[in-house]
Write an enzyme that holds these catalytic residues in place. Structure first.
Site, PDB file in Angstrom:
ATOM      1  N   ASP A  13      34.661  43.207  40.557  1.00  0.00           N
ATOM      2  CA  ASP A  13      34.709  41.854  41.110  1.00  0.00           C
ATOM      3  C   ASP A  13      36.176  41.485  41.354  1.00  0.00           C
ATOM      4  OD1 ASP A  13      33.563  39.332  41.841  1.00  0.00           O
ATOM      5  OD2 ASP A  13      34.281  38.525  39.940  1.00  0.00           O
ATOM      6  N   ASP A  15      37.531  37.635  42.345  1.00  0.00           N
ATOM      7  CA  ASP A  15      37.872  36.304  41.838  1.00  0.00           C
ATOM      8  C   ASP A  15      37.672  36.256  40.326  1.00  0.00           C
ATOM      9  OD1 ASP A  15      38.430  34.726  44.311  1.00  0.00           O
ATOM     10  OD2 ASP A  15      36.369  35.269  44.794  1.00  0.00           O
ATOM     11  N   ASP A 220      33.763  38.919  35.628  1.00  0.00           N
ATOM     12  CA  ASP A 220      34.130  37.852  34.698  1.00  0.00           C
ATOM     13  C   ASP A 220      32.984  36.880  34.438  1.00  0.00           C
ATOM     14  OD1 ASP A 220      34.565  36.921  37.526  1.00  0.00           O
ATOM     15  OD2 ASP A 220      34.968  35.039  36.490  1.00  0.00           O
TER      16      ASP A 220
END
Length: 274
Positions: A13, A15, A220
């Protein structure tokens, strides 16, 4: 902790893992250099549908990291590939709530895009599909056109359902907030393509040519990155630089395989791989 072994491919990922907004997270260049040194294949897979692969390549270049365009996958790309499999692009009209990333991905697959208030009428044809992704230029007219098309029978597709988005200022609203408005107005629930649905992970694994057992997902956010990995059948690593916290683990019935504070910690673990 589960041994950090048998890793040949990574789905990462962006962001909250690599950056917050336009601010790189510490250790970014060393992380990517380690991936190259270890000959680890990777796809940078984001639920953010607003940017094109070219824009992500440039963003990383501005942060001192070189990646190939084929190492980028967005939920917009996943959505366009998914639709191209179930519908004939040459015969399908799409209205987009979204930015360059969604527009380009759909056009590259051959779909015809419709404009504001281009609806079914006596001398016109509306959209067969409404695709909704993150859109900084969201407007009343875009929402109205999307709602009218959905209520007229267009398929309702969300590139992703993220309710929030991590930025350098903190968490802000994500695409899920736009989807909620359209669902409320139309009475129709969207089909979600991005994480935590397994579609994008499956597409990334196919591009990597990797086995499930040697692939890990890094993210995250528990309810997207980690749950998506669980649904896909691959191991996952949660970093604590984005949305989810260790305290959040107590409220869910699935868990990441590993938890690390940031990409610096991941880099050190990767350097120790045999």
């Amino acid at each position: 902790m589960t041994p950090f072994t048998n890793i040949r491919a990574l789905i990462i990922d962006m962001d909250g893992v690599l950056w917050h907004g336009n601010q790189a997270i510490g250790g970014l260049t060393d992380f990517f250099q380690t991936l190259r040194d270890k000959n680890l294949r990777f796809i940078l897979a984001t639920n953010n549908a607003s940017h094109t692969p070219q824009q992500y390549v440039k963003k990383l270049a501005d942060m001192g990291v070189t990646v190939d365009i084929n190492e980028i996958m967005t939920s917009a790309m996943a959505t366009a590939m998914y639709l191209a499999k179930i519908m004939d692009p040459a015969q399908t009209r799409v209205f987009v709530v979204g930015e360059d990333g969604a527009v380009q991905a759909l056009q590259e697959q051959g779909f015809t895009l419709t404009g504001l208030y281009e609806l079914n009428g006596e001398n016109s044809k509306g959209a067969d599909v409404v695709v909704c992704g993150k859109d900084h230029s969201i407007s009343w007219d875009k929402l109205a056109t999307a709602t009218l098309n959905i209520r007229a029978g267009a398929k309702f597709i969300g590139t992703n359902g993220d309710n929030t988005l991590p930025t350098e200022l903190g968490l802000i609203h994500g695409n899920g907030a736009i989807l909620a408005a359209l669902q409320t107005a139309s009475g129709v629930s969207p089909t979600i393509i991005g994480k935590p649905e397994p579609i994008m992970y499956q597409q990334a694994i196919a591009r990597l040519g990797a086995d499930l057992g040697e692939t890990i997902a890094i993210g995250d956010k528990l309810e997207t990155d980690i749950l998506g990995a669980v649904r896909t059948g691959i191991r996952s690593l949660m970093v604590l630089t984005g949305v989810s916290t260790e305290a959040d683990l107590k409220a869910i019935d699935y868990q990441p395989t590993w938890i690390m504070p940031d990409i610096r910690a991941i880099t050190e673990a990767l350097k120790a791989l045999k």
